[in-house]
Design a protein around this motif. Sequence first.
Motif, mmCIF file in Angstrom:
data_model
loop_
_atom_site.group_PDB
_atom_site.id
_atom_site.type_symbol
_atom_site.label_atom_id
_atom_site.label_comp_id
_atom_site.label_asym_id
_atom_site.label_seq_id
_atom_site.Cartn_x
_atom_site.Cartn_y
_atom_site.Cartn_z
ATOM 1 N N GLU A 1 0.823 -1.206 0.000
ATOM 2 C CA GLU A 1 0.000 0.000 0.000
ATOM 3 C C GLU A 1 0.861 1.262 0.000
ATOM 4 O O GLU A 1 1.779 1.399 0.808
ATOM 5 C CB GLU A 1 -0.931 -0.019 1.205
ATOM 6 N N ARG A 2 0.565 2.139 -0.916
ATOM 7 C CA ARG A 2 1.267 3.431 -0.977
ATOM 8 C C ARG A 2 0.301 4.493 -0.474
ATOM 9 O O ARG A 2 -0.847 4.531 -0.914
ATOM 10 C CB ARG A 2 1.640 3.760 -2.427
ATOM 11 N N VAL A 3 0.797 5.337 0.404
ATOM 12 C CA VAL A 3 -0.065 6.370 0.965
ATOM 13 C C VAL A 3 -0.123 7.553 0.002
ATOM 14 O O VAL A 3 0.909 8.112 -0.357
ATOM 15 C CB VAL A 3 0.445 6.818 2.347
ATOM 16 N N VAL A 4 -1.320 7.912 -0.410
ATOM 17 C CA VAL A 4 -1.496 9.080 -1.270
ATOM 18 C C VAL A 4 -1.513 10.332 -0.398
ATOM 19 O O VAL A 4 -0.833 11.313 -0.685
ATOM 20 C CB VAL A 4 -2.814 8.975 -2.074
ATOM 21 N N VAL A 5 -2.272 10.279 0.681
ATOM 22 C CA VAL A 5 -2.340 11.409 1.610
ATOM 23 C C VAL A 5 -2.838 10.888 2.956
ATOM 24 O O VAL A 5 -3.657 9.970 3.009
ATOM 25 C CB VAL A 5 -3.243 12.537 1.056
ATOM 26 N N ALA A 6 -2.286 11.468 4.029
ATOM 27 C CA ALA A 6 -2.698 11.071 5.376
ATOM 28 C C ALA A 6 -3.491 12.209 6.018
ATOM 29 O O ALA A 6 -3.224 13.382 5.755
ATOM 30 C CB ALA A 6 -1.466 10.752 6.224
ATOM 31 N N ASN A 7 -4.455 11.841 6.826
ATOM 32 C CA ASN A 7 -5.212 12.809 7.634
ATOM 33 C C ASN A 7 -5.933 13.872 6.821
ATOM 34 O O ASN A 7 -6.199 14.963 7.330
ATOM 35 C CB ASN A 7 -4.286 13.517 8.638
ATOM 36 N N ALA A 8 -6.217 13.601 5.561
ATOM 37 C CA ALA A 8 -6.974 14.573 4.768
ATOM 38 C C ALA A 8 -8.452 14.438 5.115
ATOM 39 O O ALA A 8 -8.919 13.375 5.517
ATOM 40 C CB ALA A 8 -6.755 14.334 3.278
ATOM 41 N N ASP A 9 -9.184 15.545 4.983
ATOM 42 C CA ASP A 9 -10.635 15.491 5.190
ATOM 43 C C ASP A 9 -11.317 14.935 3.956
ATOM 44 O O ASP A 9 -12.356 14.294 4.043
ATOM 45 C CB ASP A 9 -11.204 16.901 5.420
ATOM 46 N N GLN A 10 -10.729 15.220 2.808
ATOM 47 C CA GLN A 10 -11.452 14.985 1.562
ATOM 48 C C GLN A 10 -10.497 14.710 0.408
ATOM 49 O O GLN A 10 -9.413 15.280 0.337
ATOM 50 C CB GLN A 10 -12.246 16.262 1.282
ATOM 51 N N ILE A 11 -10.922 13.852 -0.498
ATOM 52 C CA ILE A 11 -10.194 13.664 -1.750
ATOM 53 C C ILE A 11 -11.127 14.112 -2.881
ATOM 54 O O ILE A 11 -12.309 13.767 -2.890
ATOM 55 C CB ILE A 11 -9.757 12.188 -1.946
ATOM 56 N N VAL A 12 -10.587 14.910 -3.784
ATOM 57 C CA VAL A 12 -11.369 15.304 -4.958
ATOM 58 C C VAL A 12 -10.736 14.637 -6.176
ATOM 59 O O VAL A 12 -9.573 14.871 -6.490
ATOM 60 C CB VAL A 12 -11.382 16.844 -5.150
ATOM 61 N N VAL A 13 -11.508 13.778 -6.818
ATOM 62 C CA VAL A 13 -11.024 13.113 -8.024
ATOM 63 C C VAL A 13 -11.318 14.005 -9.214
ATOM 64 O O VAL A 13 -12.462 14.418 -9.425
ATOM 65 C CB VAL A 13 -11.707 11.746 -8.203
ATOM 66 N N VAL A 14 -10.282 14.328 -9.969
ATOM 67 C CA VAL A 14 -10.457 15.185 -11.135
ATOM 68 C C VAL A 14 -10.574 14.300 -12.376
ATOM 69 O O VAL A 14 -9.785 13.381 -12.584
ATOM 70 C CB VAL A 14 -9.281 16.175 -11.279
ATOM 71 N N LEU A 15 -11.603 14.576 -13.187
ATOM 72 C CA LEU A 15 -11.856 13.851 -14.429
ATOM 73 C C LEU A 15 -11.839 14.868 -15.564
ATOM 74 O O LEU A 15 -12.209 16.011 -15.360
ATOM 75 C CB LEU A 15 -13.252 13.231 -14.440
ATOM 76 N N ALA A 16 -11.459 14.442 -16.737
ATOM 77 C CA ALA A 16 -11.550 15.335 -17.882
ATOM 78 C C ALA A 16 -12.885 15.095 -18.586
ATOM 79 O O ALA A 16 -13.285 13.948 -18.798
ATOM 80 C CB ALA A 16 -10.397 15.084 -18.847
#
Length: 333
Positions: free
Chosen positions: A114-129
Amino acid sequence: MPRIDIEALEDEWEEDHHLLARRSRDLSVKARQRIEQLDTARVLGLDRGRVTVDLNGEVVEAALAGTMRGAKAAVGDWVRVRPAKRDDDRPRIVAVLDRDSVLTRTADDVDDEERVVVANADQIVVVLAADYLDGGTRFLDRVLVAASVGGLDAAACVNKLDLVADDDAAMAEVRAVVDRYEAIDVPVRVTSALTGEGLDELGLLVAGTWTAFAGHSGVGKSLLFNRLVPDADHRVAATGRYGGRHTTVAAWAWHAEALDAWLVDTPGVRSFGLGGLAPDQLVEHFPELRDLGCHLDDCTHTGEPGCRLTPGMVDPTRWEAYLRLRASLQEGG
Ligand SMILES: Nc1nc2c(ncn2[C@@H]2O[C@H](COP(=O)(O)OP(=O)(O)OP(=O)(O)O)[C@@H](O)[C@H]2O)c(=O)[nH]1
Ligand SMILES: [Mg+2]
Ligand SMILES: [Zn+2]
């Protein structure tokens, strides 16, 4: 419990403070107490051995203490920092604190590192084109699962609206994507980082939070980021075409003062693996399946006798996504 090697830390302290080389059990307690008295800082970026942290509102460069061998910090981590001993030295990170949330991915569904993308974030926003919604929504479906597993909120941003604005069929698809995800309480914002359309709404979504952006390479994460954090000036790909460009190479957090938010730009990835997840757990992380009201124990809704699922209860595209992910995880497992 912070992730540290207490014994190694004690050795270092003994050296530092010329303590008697006395091993006793309460040394561990003392080492922990000392750590608890140190300042906490938040990791903003990592570049090989150098770790940039926010220490009491100041951006400083720190380094992992030798005692942290093997321990990994990620952007967003809270850490304990021991002050520099000399003027020319850097503060040392001696502990990484427990995480409230963590977004992890694996290289593919078979891999389980497992690779950590971000720790302790409130939110992830996935960007799509907007001109590549199929690939983007497949990516989004995966991140929604990972965010649910990791305990953070998820949202989506359909960017590059300017590329499809004149195409009625493409605009209908954009609206269908908005409806599909808003129906499962995933906020969707529609933007053009180029023209500025929708940026106010995106700003409102991230205001007051720690939010990371994720998505394929070239969807416009860095350009959106620069629009929201004007002083960040992140590198943006020179042309609007795709092709695995990977302009951003490391995750980095910046303070968007006007929004009172911390935003994390991340490098685009080709795939977002869910290798850490067992196929039967997947159902827990599809809200529309979890809330189906099927009372069979451990039902995966894939043909179990007495299952409540009937055609039409779930959006067909999301249902396909569930089956596809399940099959992929089964191959991996
Ligand atoms: N037409 C149009 N082009 C955009 C928009 N947003 C970004 N771009 C362009 O798309 C290209 C890629 O943008 P980046 O911001 O570098 O993409 P990224 O998602 O950060 O890519 P990686 O760093 O590789 O993950 C650049 O040439 C941008 O100028 C948009 O809303 N409309
Ligand atoms: Mg980028
Ligand atoms: Zn069922």
